[in-house]
Design an enzyme around this catalytic site. Structure first.
Site, short mmCIF file in Angstrom:
data_model
loop_
_atom_site.label_atom_id
_atom_site.label_comp_id
_atom_site.label_asym_id
_atom_site.label_seq_id
_atom_site.Cartn_x
_atom_site.Cartn_y
_atom_site.Cartn_z
N ALA A 37 0.83 -1.21 0.00
CA ALA A 37 0.00 0.00 0.00
C ALA A 37 0.85 1.26 0.00
CB ALA A 37 -0.92 0.00 1.22
N ARG A 55 -2.79 9.52 -10.28
CA ARG A 55 -3.93 9.73 -11.19
C ARG A 55 -5.26 9.96 -10.47
NH1 ARG A 55 -3.26 4.69 -14.93
NH2 ARG A 55 -1.80 4.04 -13.30
N LYS A 69 -3.88 6.83 -2.45
CA LYS A 69 -4.83 6.01 -3.22
C LYS A 69 -5.62 5.02 -2.37
CE LYS A 69 -3.26 3.03 -6.41
NZ LYS A 69 -2.92 2.55 -7.77
N GLN A 88 7.92 1.47 3.89
CA GLN A 88 8.83 1.34 2.76
C GLN A 88 9.20 2.77 2.38
OE1 GLN A 88 7.25 0.15 -1.06
NE2 GLN A 88 9.17 -0.76 -1.71
N ASN A 137 -51.87 12.18 20.23
CA ASN A 137 -52.08 12.75 18.90
C ASN A 137 -51.44 14.13 18.86
OD1 ASN A 137 -53.22 14.09 16.57
ND2 ASN A 137 -54.54 12.29 16.44
N ASN A 178 -37.26 23.24 21.90
CA ASN A 178 -36.35 22.55 22.83
C ASN A 178 -35.10 23.34 23.13
OD1 ASN A 178 -35.55 22.22 20.13
ND2 ASN A 178 -34.40 20.36 20.63
N TYR A 179 -34.89 24.44 22.44
CA TYR A 179 -33.60 25.12 22.52
C TYR A 179 -33.81 26.57 22.90
CZ TYR A 179 -28.90 26.48 20.85
OH TYR A 179 -27.61 26.94 20.75
N ARG A 221 -54.31 30.79 23.72
CA ARG A 221 -54.51 31.83 22.70
C ARG A 221 -55.56 32.84 23.20
NH1 ARG A 221 -57.34 27.11 20.01
NH2 ARG A 221 -59.52 27.63 20.31
C1 UD1 Z 1 2.69 -5.54 -10.93
C2 UD1 Z 1 3.37 -6.87 -11.31
C3 UD1 Z 1 2.76 -7.38 -12.64
C4 UD1 Z 1 1.25 -7.52 -12.49
C5 UD1 Z 1 0.64 -6.20 -12.02
C6 UD1 Z 1 -0.81 -6.39 -11.69
C7 UD1 Z 1 5.64 -6.74 -10.46
C8 UD1 Z 1 7.05 -6.48 -10.78
N1 UD1 Z 1 4.78 -6.66 -11.47
O1 UD1 Z 1 3.04 -4.63 -11.95
O2 UD1 Z 1 3.31 -8.63 -12.96
O3 UD1 Z 1 0.70 -7.90 -13.73
O4 UD1 Z 1 1.29 -5.72 -10.82
O5 UD1 Z 1 -1.39 -5.14 -11.40
O6 UD1 Z 1 5.32 -7.04 -9.34
N2 UD1 Z 1 4.09 -1.09 -4.59
C9 UD1 Z 1 4.65 -0.78 -3.39
N3 UD1 Z 1 5.99 -0.53 -3.33
C10 UD1 Z 1 6.78 -0.55 -4.43
C11 UD1 Z 1 6.20 -0.86 -5.66
C12 UD1 Z 1 4.86 -1.13 -5.72
O7 UD1 Z 1 3.97 -0.74 -2.38
O8 UD1 Z 1 7.98 -0.30 -4.28
C13 UD1 Z 1 2.67 -1.35 -4.67
C14 UD1 Z 1 1.96 -0.28 -5.50
O9 UD1 Z 1 1.47 0.76 -4.67
C15 UD1 Z 1 0.85 -1.04 -6.16
C16 UD1 Z 1 1.38 -2.46 -6.26
O10 UD1 Z 1 2.46 -2.55 -5.36
O11 UD1 Z 1 -0.30 -1.06 -5.37
C17 UD1 Z 1 1.79 -2.83 -7.67
O12 UD1 Z 1 2.83 -1.97 -8.06
P1 UD1 Z 1 2.95 -1.43 -9.54
O13 UD1 Z 1 4.17 -0.63 -9.64
O14 UD1 Z 1 1.68 -0.81 -9.95
O15 UD1 Z 1 3.18 -2.78 -10.33
P2 UD1 Z 1 2.86 -3.06 -11.84
O16 UD1 Z 1 3.89 -2.42 -12.66
O17 UD1 Z 1 1.46 -2.72 -12.14
#
Ligand code: UD1
Ligand code: CA
Length: 452
Positions: free
Chosen positions: A10, A16, A23, A73, A374, A383-384, A437
């Site tokens: 996450a 986007r 997100k 991360q 009724n 009330n206020y 009244r």
């Molecule tokens: C990844 C997969 C791909 C798959 C696709 C499905 C890899 C290398 N590729 O590609 O095979 O078809 O998902 O949607 O795994 N994220 C992190 N930390 C990071 C990188 C990513 O938390 O360092 C999270 C992103 O927020 C996202 C998810 O991992 O929710 C996928 O990452 P993204 O970079 O979108 O992978 P894809 O290139 O779509």
């Protein structure tokens, strides 16, 4: 029993979305995307690890769940790197289930199949066959056997033709996951540590990679923008409607029914179009809801009739009661059996006794109304006082004449009658007529003014 650890990725910002919120905090059916994933993860795992990055504090505060192990991360160096942040917290003799905070409609049964498959094979991935696989990692098989996942940007012409793609969701025995993650390198088109490379490592290690292929694209669909968010919201709503109808609920038009929470119901309930259910709502048996109603966190009894355009929140509605049309039943309203809250009536923080009727154009707030009272058209409980709220108490069988104001704190005795148009500022005795009244007069010598 093997422990299951869910690792939810996450860390992404979700540019986007054009939003100040990360997100995974975007809302689908009144819950965050991550909230949906957590709900599913809890059904199949003992411990949940969320790998967060962008907007970490906001994510933690919003989710507000102490049972989660939050793992940061700091830099996003790829999906493999993301999983590497969580695995030190996980014991080797467990199964790790990798999920995504932006893939909200994943189904419990699919996850269970995946976990089961990983227990025998060591590693199992979830794939889907897409008409247009552009952008996804391709599942490379030799005959039936999975050999590798190749990312779009690293694939050759032949590999790009493969329509079976990686959803990213996997279940892996943790000892193997740790072993393969430690061997990852960033030797690829994006210079990232790809989680997907563990598949080839497993194959080289002599493992047979298992797969579950879902036929439901929506359960593996990620959300990247508001268009996709709205698409998944519709799918989610359709799933809810189907589920409820299968359990016996009659929906006049399932495409115009929205449930952003949980609805439970007895037999023979019927809901007309444009109803919105939020939070936890229960309906008894034989209850009907007319068009355009919003009902939130409320308990509604048997044989209740809710007429069109009513809004009910944090309330209890007794058996046989009738609400609306155009009623507003606000928090802490407790409407008794067979009571009526009619047209353009607002009730707040009040108990309305059995069989009592407030049929037209009233405001009743901070009141305790007995049985068989009724309340005439246009009655207001004042009330206020501008600073504090005060109580109005109305005894059983009282009759409050139309257009009266009951200035709280005030008590109306049992079977008292209040004459229409009264402003009641002191207690009215039981069984008697009280009115405030002035007496009607005629002014024979009065003439209308004439225009000069
Ligand atoms: C990844 C997969 C791909 C798959 C696709 C499905 C890899 C290398 N590729 O590609 O095979 O078809 O998902 O949607 O795994 N994220 C992190 N930390 C990071 C990188 C990513 O938390 O360092 C999270 C992103 O927020 C996202 C998810 O991992 O929710 C996928 O990452 P993204 O970079 O979108 O992978 P894809 O290139 O779509
Ligand atoms: Ca993606």
């Amino acid at each position: 029993m093997t422990n299951i650890h869910a690792i939810i990725l996450a860390a992404g910002k979700g540019t986007r979305m054009n939003s100040s919120k990360p997100k995974v905090l975007q809302i689908l059916a009144d819950n965050t995307l991550l909230g949906h994933v957590l709900k599913q993860a809890k059904l199949v795992s003992q411990q949940i690890h969320v790998v967060y990055g962008f907007g970490g504090n906001q994510v933690k505060q919003t989710i507000n769940d102490d049972s989660i192990n939050w793992v940061e991360q700091v830099e996003q160096l790829g999906t493999g790197h993301a999983v590497q942040q969580a695995t030190p917290h996980i014991e080797e003799d467990s199964v790790s289930l990798i999920l995504y905070g932006d893939v909200p409609l994943i189904q419990q049964t699919t996850l269970e199949q995946l976990i089961d498959a990983s227990k025998t094979s060591g590693i199992a991935l979830l794939s889907v066959v897409l008409e247009d696989p552009t952008g996804y990692g391709r599942i490379i098989r030799n005959n039936e056997t999975i050999q590798a996942i190749v990312e779009q940007k690293d694939a050759n012409v032949e590999q790009l033709k493969v329509c079976e793609v990686n959803t990213g969701i996997m279940a892996v025995q943790t000892a193997l996951l740790k072993k393969y993650l430690s061997g990852l390198d960033a030797n690829n088109a994006q210079g990232e540590l790809y989680l997907t490379d563990i598949i080839e490592s497993a194959v080289n290690d002599g493992k047979t990679v298992a797969s579950v292929i879902t036929i439901d694209e929506s359960e593996v669909a990620g959300v990247n923008d508001k268009v996709q968010l709205a698409e998944l919201e519709r799918i989610y709503q359709q799933q809810k409607s189907d589920q409820y109808m299968q359990q016996g609920l009659s929906l006049k038009d399932p495409s115009r029914f929205d449930c952003r929470g949980d609805l439970s119901f007895g037999q023979d309930c019927e809901i007309d179009f444009n109803t919105l259910i939020e939070g936890v709502v229960t309906l008894g048996n034989n209850t009907t809801i007319a068009p355009n109603c919003c009902i939130k966190n409320s308990k509604i009894g048997d044989h209740v009739t809710i007429l069109a355009n009513s809004v009910i929140e944090d309330a209890v509605i007794g058996n046989g009661a009738s609400i609306g049309p155009f009623a507003r039943v606000r928090p802490q309203a407790d409407i008794g059996e067979n009571a009526k809250v009619g047209n353009f009536v607002e009730v707040k923080k009040s108990i309305i006794g059995k069989g009592s009727k407030i049929s037209h154009l009233s405001y009743v707030g901070d009141a305790t109304v007995g049985a068989d009272v009724n309340i005439g058209a246009g009655v207001i409980t004042c009330n206020y006082d501008g600073v504090n709220k005060h109580q109005t108490i109305i005894g059983d069988g009282a009759f409050i004449g139309s257009d009266s104001q009951l200035v709280a704190p005030v008590t109306i005795g049992k079977n008292a009658t209040i004459g229409a148009g009264s402003t009641i500022t002191a207690s009215a005795p039981e069984d008697q007529l009280t009115l405030s009244r002035s007496k009607q007069r005629v002014f024979p010598s009065w003439n209308r003014p004439v225009k000069k």
